[in-house]
Motif scaffolding. Structure first.
Motif, PDB file in Angstrom:
ATOM      1  N   LYS A  15     114.121  53.616  63.515  1.00 51.90           N
ATOM      2  CA  LYS A  15     112.717  53.496  63.851  1.00 51.90           C
ATOM      3  C   LYS A  15     111.911  54.455  62.980  1.00 51.90           C
ATOM      4  O   LYS A  15     112.357  55.563  62.698  1.00 51.90           O
ATOM      5  CB  LYS A  15     112.532  53.882  65.317  1.00 51.90           C
ATOM      6  CG  LYS A  15     111.631  52.992  66.068  1.00 51.90           C
ATOM      7  CD  LYS A  15     111.596  53.408  67.529  1.00 51.90           C
ATOM      8  CE  LYS A  15     110.848  52.375  68.300  1.00 51.90           C
ATOM      9  NZ  LYS A  15     110.735  52.717  69.704  1.00 51.90           N
ATOM     10  N   THR A  16     110.732  54.036  62.551  1.00 51.76           N
ATOM     11  CA  THR A  16     109.902  54.915  61.729  1.00 51.76           C
ATOM     12  C   THR A  16     109.106  55.859  62.611  1.00 51.76           C
ATOM     13  O   THR A  16     108.834  55.569  63.777  1.00 51.76           O
ATOM     14  CB  THR A  16     108.924  54.097  60.862  1.00 51.76           C
ATOM     15  OG1 THR A  16     108.105  53.306  61.716  1.00 51.76           O
ATOM     16  CG2 THR A  16     109.654  53.221  59.878  1.00 51.76           C
ATOM     17  N   ASP A  17     108.726  56.959  62.023  1.00 48.79           N
ATOM     18  CA  ASP A  17     107.926  57.950  62.731  1.00 48.79           C
ATOM     19  C   ASP A  17     106.491  57.432  62.815  1.00 48.79           C
ATOM     20  O   ASP A  17     105.868  57.144  61.795  1.00 48.79           O
ATOM     21  CB  ASP A  17     107.988  59.269  61.954  1.00 48.79           C
ATOM     22  CG  ASP A  17     107.171  60.371  62.593  1.00 48.79           C
ATOM     23  OD1 ASP A  17     106.709  60.174  63.739  1.00 48.79           O
ATOM     24  OD2 ASP A  17     107.013  61.420  61.956  1.00 48.79           O
ATOM     25  N   PRO A  18     105.931  57.274  64.027  1.00 46.60           N
ATOM     26  CA  PRO A  18     104.570  56.730  64.165  1.00 46.60           C
ATOM     27  C   PRO A  18     103.498  57.616  63.532  1.00 46.60           C
ATOM     28  O   PRO A  18     102.411  57.137  63.247  1.00 46.60           O
ATOM     29  CB  PRO A  18     104.367  56.604  65.666  1.00 46.60           C
ATOM     30  CG  PRO A  18     105.475  57.340  66.322  1.00 46.60           C
ATOM     31  CD  PRO A  18     106.539  57.564  65.320  1.00 46.60           C
ATOM     32  N   THR A  19     103.780  58.863  63.279  1.00 50.11           N
ATOM     33  CA  THR A  19     102.772  59.730  62.654  1.00 50.11           C
ATOM     34  C   THR A  19     102.795  59.623  61.134  1.00 50.11           C
ATOM     35  O   THR A  19     101.900  60.124  60.473  1.00 50.11           O
ATOM     36  CB  THR A  19     103.024  61.207  63.057  1.00 50.11           C
ATOM     37  OG1 THR A  19     104.324  61.596  62.609  1.00 50.11           O
ATOM     38  CG2 THR A  19     102.891  61.389  64.554  1.00 50.11           C
ATOM     39  N   ASN A  20     103.797  58.973  60.578  1.00 49.52           N
ATOM     40  CA  ASN A  20     103.939  58.844  59.132  1.00 49.52           C
ATOM     41  C   ASN A  20     103.457  57.459  58.699  1.00 49.52           C
ATOM     42  O   ASN A  20     104.228  56.634  58.235  1.00 49.52           O
ATOM     43  CB  ASN A  20     105.400  59.071  58.739  1.00 49.52           C
ATOM     44  CG  ASN A  20     105.583  59.146  57.235  1.00 49.52           C
ATOM     45  OD1 ASN A  20     104.611  59.300  56.505  1.00 49.52           O
ATOM     46  ND2 ASN A  20     106.822  59.027  56.799  1.00 49.52           N
ATOM     47  N   ARG A  21     102.162  57.182  58.839  1.00 47.32           N
ATOM     48  CA  ARG A  21     101.596  55.876  58.501  1.00 47.32           C
ATOM     49  C   ARG A  21     100.445  56.030  57.515  1.00 47.32           C
ATOM     50  O   ARG A  21      99.793  57.066  57.471  1.00 47.32           O
ATOM     51  CB  ARG A  21     101.088  55.177  59.752  1.00 47.32           C
ATOM     52  CG  ARG A  21     102.203  54.810  60.682  1.00 47.32           C
ATOM     53  CD  ARG A  21     101.686  54.063  61.859  1.00 47.32           C
ATOM     54  NE  ARG A  21     102.810  53.784  62.739  1.00 47.32           N
ATOM     55  CZ  ARG A  21     102.954  52.680  63.395  1.00 47.32           C
ATOM     56  NH1 ARG A  21     102.053  51.742  63.302  1.00 47.32           N
ATOM     57  NH2 ARG A  21     103.992  52.491  64.161  1.00 47.32           N
ATOM     58  N   VAL A  22     100.193  54.997  56.795  1.00 47.08           N
ATOM     59  CA  VAL A  22      99.081  54.973  55.852  1.00 47.08           C
ATOM     60  C   VAL A  22      97.826  54.564  56.613  1.00 47.08           C
ATOM     61  O   VAL A  22      97.834  53.601  57.373  1.00 47.08           O
ATOM     62  CB  VAL A  22      99.357  53.971  54.710  1.00 47.08           C
ATOM     63  CG1 VAL A  22      98.161  53.843  53.789  1.00 47.08           C
ATOM     64  CG2 VAL A  22     100.596  54.365  53.944  1.00 47.08           C
ATOM     65  N   GLU A  23      96.748  55.301  56.411  1.00 44.31           N
ATOM     66  CA  GLU A  23      95.481  54.967  57.054  1.00 44.31           C
ATOM     67  C   GLU A  23      94.803  53.843  56.275  1.00 44.31           C
ATOM     68  O   GLU A  23      94.717  53.875  55.051  1.00 44.31           O
ATOM     69  CB  GLU A  23      94.562  56.190  57.095  1.00 44.31           C
ATOM     70  CG  GLU A  23      95.037  57.270  58.038  1.00 44.31           C
ATOM     71  CD  GLU A  23      95.048  56.823  59.491  1.00 44.31           C
ATOM     72  OE1 GLU A  23      94.119  56.092  59.913  1.00 44.31           O
ATOM     73  OE2 GLU A  23      96.004  57.173  60.194  1.00 44.31           O
ATOM     74  N   THR A  24      94.317  52.855  56.980  1.00 40.48           N
ATOM     75  CA  THR A  24      93.563  51.769  56.357  1.00 40.48           C
ATOM     76  C   THR A  24      92.189  51.722  56.977  1.00 40.48           C
ATOM     77  O   THR A  24      91.996  52.132  58.119  1.00 40.48           O
ATOM     78  CB  THR A  24      94.261  50.405  56.562  1.00 40.48           C
ATOM     79  OG1 THR A  24      94.360  50.147  57.959  1.00 40.48           O
ATOM     80  CG2 THR A  24      95.634  50.387  55.933  1.00 40.48           C
TER      81      THR A  24
END
Length: 191
Positions: A15-24
């Motif tokens: 599972k990916t870390d939900p805090t490690n996302r690109v802002e759009t």
């Protein structure tokens, strides 16, 4: 852990870390200059990228090529009469010694003016182009430009006495005033 997560874990998927996302951004992005240019080429008749579209080998013709083109719905008898020079040319333009860029502007202006003056048949003299470095380049462009113009119903190579393979006769769409006059003439005959 649900069944999907168990299956993914078997294959080593984490599972990916939900805090490690690109802002759009939530709003629409502004189009790039390339996108704006492509849109202009797609929608504008007279703004067409004639150099890009023309330079495709598919559009090139030989110096002795005989044009014989018509839109769907154009009456074959009328086109045949045009081809044999039965309609007098309302106006003529000579494109000898013009570049593709110059010819582009001249053709579109010429056709607009001819329509405004009520001409149905016009002549474009372009020459064969047999002696140029890239044979029939201007003639090829004329054929492509006429197919792209929405007011051109048909065009063909002129008969020998009107220029032969070095000239093209063009049949233009009727103006709204001419269409109305035709309707009235037909109605008066029918009573």
């Amino acid at each position: 852990m649900n069944e999907f997560e168990r299956e993914m874990a078997k294959d080593g998927v984490e599972k990916t870390d939900p805090t490690n996302r690109v802002e759009t951004s939530n709003g629409p992005n502004e189009p790039t200059p390339g996108q704006l240019g492509a849109r202009d080429n797609a929608v504008g008749d007279s703004q067409r990228n004639y150099l890009r579209d023309f330079l495709d080998d598919m559009n090139r013709v030989s110096p002795d090529h005989v044009f014989n083109w018509r839109r769907d719905g154009a009456q074959t008898e009328v086109v045949s009469r045009l081809k044999h020079g039965h309609y007098s040319s309302g106006d003529q333009i000579d494109l000898h010694h013009k570049s593709i860029r110059e010819a582009h502007e001249l053709i579109w202006t010429f056709l607009s003016d001819a329509l405004a003056e009520g001409h149905r048949t016009v002549s474009i003299v372009h020459g064969k182009g047999a002696k140029s470095n890239q044979p029939a380049q201007l003639k090829s462009y004329v054929g492509q430009a006429l197919q792209d113009h929405h007011d051109v119903i048909a065009f063909c190579t002129a008969p020998p006495e009107q220029g032969g393979a070095g000239a093209t006769l063009v049949w233009l769409r009727k103006s709204e005033e001419e269409k109305e006059a035709t309707r009235e003439r037909i109605q008066s005959r029918l009573g």
